[in-house]
Write a protein that holds these residues in place. Structure first.
Motif, PDB file in Angstrom:
ATOM      1  N   GLU A  26       4.475 -13.773 -20.193  1.00  0.00           N
ATOM      2  CA  GLU A  26       3.866 -12.714 -19.387  1.00  0.00           C
ATOM      3  C   GLU A  26       4.516 -12.644 -18.017  1.00  0.00           C
ATOM      4  O   GLU A  26       4.797 -11.551 -17.504  1.00  0.00           O
ATOM      5  CB  GLU A  26       2.363 -12.984 -19.256  1.00  0.00           C
ATOM      6  N   SER A  27       4.767 -13.786 -17.420  1.00  0.00           N
ATOM      7  CA  SER A  27       5.415 -13.829 -16.110  1.00  0.00           C
ATOM      8  C   SER A  27       6.830 -13.269 -16.180  1.00  0.00           C
ATOM      9  O   SER A  27       7.279 -12.522 -15.300  1.00  0.00           O
ATOM     10  CB  SER A  27       5.455 -15.276 -15.599  1.00  0.00           C
ATOM     11  N   TYR A  28       7.557 -13.610 -17.251  1.00  0.00           N
ATOM     12  CA  TYR A  28       8.929 -13.115 -17.445  1.00  0.00           C
ATOM     13  C   TYR A  28       8.948 -11.591 -17.535  1.00  0.00           C
ATOM     14  O   TYR A  28       9.786 -10.932 -16.898  1.00  0.00           O
ATOM     15  CB  TYR A  28       9.518 -13.736 -18.707  1.00  0.00           C
ATOM     16  N   LEU A  29       8.029 -11.036 -18.311  1.00  0.00           N
ATOM     17  CA  LEU A  29       7.991  -9.583 -18.485  1.00  0.00           C
ATOM     18  C   LEU A  29       7.657  -8.882 -17.165  1.00  0.00           C
ATOM     19  O   LEU A  29       8.185  -7.805 -16.874  1.00  0.00           O
ATOM     20  CB  LEU A  29       6.968  -9.209 -19.564  1.00  0.00           C
ATOM     21  N   GLU A  30       6.793  -9.495 -16.363  1.00  0.00           N
ATOM     22  CA  GLU A  30       6.455  -8.905 -15.063  1.00  0.00           C
ATOM     23  C   GLU A  30       7.675  -8.905 -14.127  1.00  0.00           C
ATOM     24  O   GLU A  30       7.951  -7.921 -13.442  1.00  0.00           O
ATOM     25  CB  GLU A  30       5.305  -9.693 -14.423  1.00  0.00           C
TER      26      GLU A  30
END
Length: 536
Positions: A97-101
């Motif tokens: 999730e952090s990567y996609l953000e």
């Protein structure tokens, strides 16, 4: 395909390749592809990745490749499996999730740089989003595309229904042509306008086979999802490609028929042939395969056109009779030194207009096109256009010889010889003209079949794929016609005044793209043509 107009509007067209590659014949030229590709290192060194881009690098690199005229091809027979789920399943959900953000934020932050680098004012991406840079803040503004339901009262309902039918019918044999059931509650159409030239269409259409009322029929609810091109969009000219142009000369037409014990219909056909305009450029070849006691007696009739009679005797075979007639006519044309002469097969049960030989000359062009007009068949109740038959077909004798001519293997049984020659003609020539011609009609009393009962009782079964032969229509959009006339004429390089005449439209059965067959006249009423294909 990627396209940018003079106003800096960049459009990405999904699932659109430009044209077949001359380098790799089985592949198509393209501008945009996935991050997996193969290239020589030396070639890639000419087109560098931009080190400033930690995202957006894909579009940027391929746009740069296009500017450097790097030829990219995509091949349907080469597949690469990318299963990112296997990798993602090994990553903790919170990290993913952090990567996609981070990835999304980086994409937005770098958009302004990419727009500035390539002087882009507006981007239509492949999903239909429009992206532009706010002049005050410098931040990208993203507008998602809206889905629109096309209810029965929608002003473009008929347009979209026809687009769906064309999408299906232009890719399938005439035997399987469909029509929509009017006002059906089962029909559901949704569209998204992705850019100025392209729609995404999805939903279901209630249909039935497009057949005469006397034939069996059935309903079918077809599901569809495809991209539809509005070919009259404001930037259409940017996607037109001149394929061929030339002048139509007065060429000799040989009308060739195979007959058996059918004086009634032969008398009628002969009268129509006698009434042809420019009949000094017409020869009528009659191949008689009837009984010795029932020969057709030409001496009882006035022949105003050059008429040749060949008697073969029975039993009757259409493919054998036409093979004999075409071979004879070809040799005769060569002995007369008639350059680019045309052979056209015609049944005795056919009614033709007085200018039919002129129509044949107009549509048959050596090395470019054959002509297989659609006739209207009289049948109670009413009648119908026969889109499934190719028995009446014309081509230059050189093109006819190149495909091997009529195949006598179909012998003394009815059917399949027309499907066979159409399939081979399509493989040899890039264009088949299939117009519905007024006063070109099939009308018989049944006497031919009664007198040749054995031939019509035994049917051939075609052992190959049925041909896909989209119909040819006249372009009635005057604005679009004007644009095509003005675009094509300077590229024809004729330094004489040409008057706009008419435009015929045929879909390429392989790519589905439109082919515009543009016609002009000079001051002497001599005809010129330009064949233009749309890349969209």
């Amino acid at each position: 395909m990627i396209h940018m107009n003079k106003n800096g509007e960049l459009t990405v067209f999904p699932n659109i390749s430009s044209y077949p590659s001359q380098i790799v014949p089985t592949c198509d030229r393209s501008d945009l592809m996935q991050q997996f590709f193969i290239a020589e290192t030396e070639t890639l060194m000419k087109v560098h990745w931009d080190d400033k881009l930690k995202n957006n690098d894909h579009y940027d690199f391929l746009f740069s490749a296009k500017r450097h005229d790097l030829k990219l091809v995509t091949c349907n027979d080469i597949k690469v499996l990318h299963n990112k789920k296997i990798c993602q399943d090994k990553v903790a959900p919170e990290l993913m999730e952090s990567y996609l953000e981070v990835r999304a934020a980086r994409w937005l932050n770098l958009t302004s740089y990419v727009f500035s680098k390539w002087n882009i004012s507006l981007l239509y991406d492949e999903t239909g989003k429009t992206i532009q840079i706010d002049k005050q803040t410098g931040a990208p503004v993203i507008n998602p595309v809206q889905r629109v339901v096309v209810d029965p009262a929608h002003p473009n309902r008929a347009y979209f229904e026809q687009a769906i039918l064309d999408h299906y019918n232009n890719k399938n044999p005439g035997w399987y042509s469909i029509r929509s059931k009017p006002n059906s509650r089962k029909t559901y159409i949704v569209y998204k306008q992705l850019n100025r030239c392209m729609y995404w269409l999805g939903g279901k259409l209630d249909t039935e086979y497009d057949r005469h009322a006397s034939f069996p029929n059935k309903n079918q609810l077809i599901s569809f999802e495809f991209h539809h091109i509005n070919s009259s969009c404001s930037t259409a000219e940017d996607f037109w490609m001149m394929k061929k142009f030339g002048k139509l000369h007065k060429r000799h037409v040989y009308l060739i028929t195979a007959v058996s014990n059918d004086a009634v219909h032969m008398d009628r056909l002969l009268s129509f042939v006698n009434n042809q305009t420019n009949r000094q450029h017409v020869t009528f070849v009659v191949v008689d395969m009837g009984k010795d006691t029932d020969k057709y007696d030409l001496s009882k009739h006035t022949t105003l056109v050059d008429t040749k009679y060949l008697y073969l005797g029975g039993p009757f075979s259409r493919s054998i009779g036409l093979k004999k007639g075409f071979d004879y006519a070809k040799e005769l044309a060569e002995s007369r030194q008639q350059k680019d002469a045309i052979g056209f097969s015609i049944d005795t049960s056919i009614i033709i207009p007085n200018n039919f030989s002129d129509i044949i000359r107009s549509h048959v062009r050596c090395g470019l096109s054959s002509f297989a007009p659609v006739c209207y068949k009289h049948k109670d109740p009413g009648g119908y256009w026969v889109t499934t038959g190719y028995g009446m077909i014309g081509a230059c004798f050189d093109d006819y010889a190149a495909i091997g001519g009529w195949d006598t293997r179909w012998g003394y049984k009815w059917g399949a010889e027309d499907v066979d020659i159409m399939n081979r003609m399509q493989k040899h020539l890039p264009l088949t003209v299939r117009t519905k011609e007024n006063n070109f009609e099939h009308k018989h009393s049944g006497t031919t079949r009664n007198k040749n009962e054995v031939y019509y009782k035994n049917k051939n079964l075609y052992d190959g794929d049925l041909p896909v032969t989209p119909l040819t229509t006249k372009l009635n959009d005057t604005t679009m016609s004007d644009r095509l006339f003005k675009w094509a004429q300077p590229k024809m390089r004729y330094h004489i005044p040409l008057t706009h005449h008419q435009i015929f439209v045929t879909h390429n059965p392989v790519s589905g793209k439109k082919i515009y067959d543009i016609r002009y006249f000079n001051s002497k009423k001599e005809e010129y043509y330009a064949v233009v294909e749309s890349l969209l």
